[in-house]
Design a protein around this motif. Structure first.
Motif, short mmCIF file in Angstrom:
data_model
loop_
_atom_site.label_atom_id
_atom_site.label_comp_id
_atom_site.label_asym_id
_atom_site.label_seq_id
_atom_site.Cartn_x
_atom_site.Cartn_y
_atom_site.Cartn_z
N GLU A 149 0.84 -1.21 0.00
CA GLU A 149 0.00 0.00 0.00
C GLU A 149 0.88 1.25 0.00
N ASP A 202 -4.23 3.49 -1.94
CA ASP A 202 -5.04 4.26 -0.99
C ASP A 202 -5.19 5.67 -1.56
N HIS A 256 -4.00 8.58 0.84
CA HIS A 256 -2.54 8.64 0.85
C HIS A 256 -2.00 9.21 -0.46
N HIS A 276 -8.21 1.41 -1.49
CA HIS A 276 -8.77 1.96 -0.25
C HIS A 276 -9.36 3.30 -0.64
N ASN A 290 -10.74 6.40 0.20
CA ASN A 290 -10.83 7.31 1.33
C ASN A 290 -10.68 8.74 0.84
N HIS A 326 -8.34 10.19 7.28
CA HIS A 326 -9.36 9.83 6.30
C HIS A 326 -10.65 10.59 6.56
N GLU A 352 -12.27 2.93 4.10
CA GLU A 352 -11.67 2.92 5.44
C GLU A 352 -11.98 4.27 6.08
ZN LIG Z 1 -5.40 2.40 3.53
#
Ligand SMILES: [Zn+2]
Length: 302
Positions: A155, A189, A192, A227, A229, A242, A272
């Protein structure tokens, strides 16, 4: 290649509270109520590297439930797992981290999960190149002992803790430098990607640039899960907070462009984000379904 064309799949992280069967039942309830078909869960206590034993019967029951409902899953490794742990500096500690990841992989296969998500690695004040070397060593040691189906899913990171894993180059090159790249995939993600500066969702062509960059790097075919978010903090801030999708700093248009892109068709979209009370993630899933309905031409362009 991991890339699987398929229907829209969305879901969220589910807390298993130690019982995989209970997690499986929650997954089935959310599939019936909300149309979800993919989830993430912890294999064991996420705050410890302690190995889980005696899970076989529970995991088998869970697998039967999920297979019966065509639900896909991934496992999230322990928060304390650090794949940049140095073998030279502390062999005992290195082994504890490697064993924890192997334990997650074994449990993933037992539960029928596609893979185990691992954070890219924390180096604190160490040299970055040494950090990459340590990550490759860890991934080689673990995959040398792993003969099952579950993948390790790297990730991308927000940018703190030494700043590793914030570019597609790092993800792709680390995978390619490992002895068994076929056992390694990716989890993207979106929070991120935004706060680290990888995805400038503020620019009109920011998403197109990220997609093009990923095509150039041959990143997308190995992405198993996203992910999904939103971010509470600004682009480039490196702050990993998040937000529910549509309620953070990431433009909904950019998120829509990314999720409905050809590159992400059939990937698991896993939230998430903070749950909004009784209604859980209903509004966020509704948003994803609406984006897909609006982009019908894209989503059928398999
Ligand atoms: Zn994540």
């Amino acid at each position: 290649m991991l890339s699987k064309k398929g229907p829209l799949r969305y879901g969220c992280h589910i807390r298993s509270h130690g019982s995989f069967t209970q997690m499986g039942n929650t997954a089935i309830r959310l599939a019936e109520l909300e149309g979800c078909s993919c989830f993430q869960f912890f294999a064991k206590n996420p705050r410890s590297l302690q190995l889980k034993i005696g899970y076989e019967h529970d995991a088998h029951e869970c697998r039967l439930l999920l297979d019966g409902a065509s639900i896909q899953t991934i496992i999230h490794s322990a928060y304390v797992l650090n794949i940049a742990t140095s073998m030279q500096a502390d062999d005992t500690l290195f082994k504890a981290h490697a064993m924890s990841l192997l334990n997650d992989l074994v449990i993933a296969d037992a539960c029928g999960a596609v893979g185990v998500v691992v954070h890219f690695g924390v180096i604190k004040h160490r040299d970055k190149l040494q950090g990459y070397r340590d990550i490759i060593t860890m991934l080689n040691v673990v995959t040398d002992s792993w003969h099952g189906n579950a993948l390790i899913l790297l990730e991308n990171q927000a940018g703190l803790h030494g700043g590793l894993g914030v570019t597609l180059e790092e993800c792709v090159h680390i995978r390619n430098l490992c002895r068994k790249p076929d056992q390694i995939g990716f989890c993207l993600d979106t929070c991120h990607a935004y706060v680290s500066g990888m995805w400038n969702a503020n620019l009109p062509d920011g998403t197109a640039r990220l997609l093009e960059h990923g095509r150039h790097m041959d990143y997308w075919p190995y992405v198993a899960a996203v992910h999904v978010n939103d971010a509470q903090a600004a682009y480039g801030s490196k702050r990993d907070r998040h937000a529910p999708i549509g309620q953070g700093k990431i433009s909904p248009t950019a998120m829509e462009q990314l999720l409905t892109s050809t590159e992400l068709q059939g990937k698991m979209f896993i939230l998430e984000t903070p749950e909004s009370g009784e209604r859980l993630h209903s509004e966020e899933w509704e948003l994803i379904r609406t984006w897909y309905a609006l982009n019908d031409h894209t989503s059928h362009h398999y």
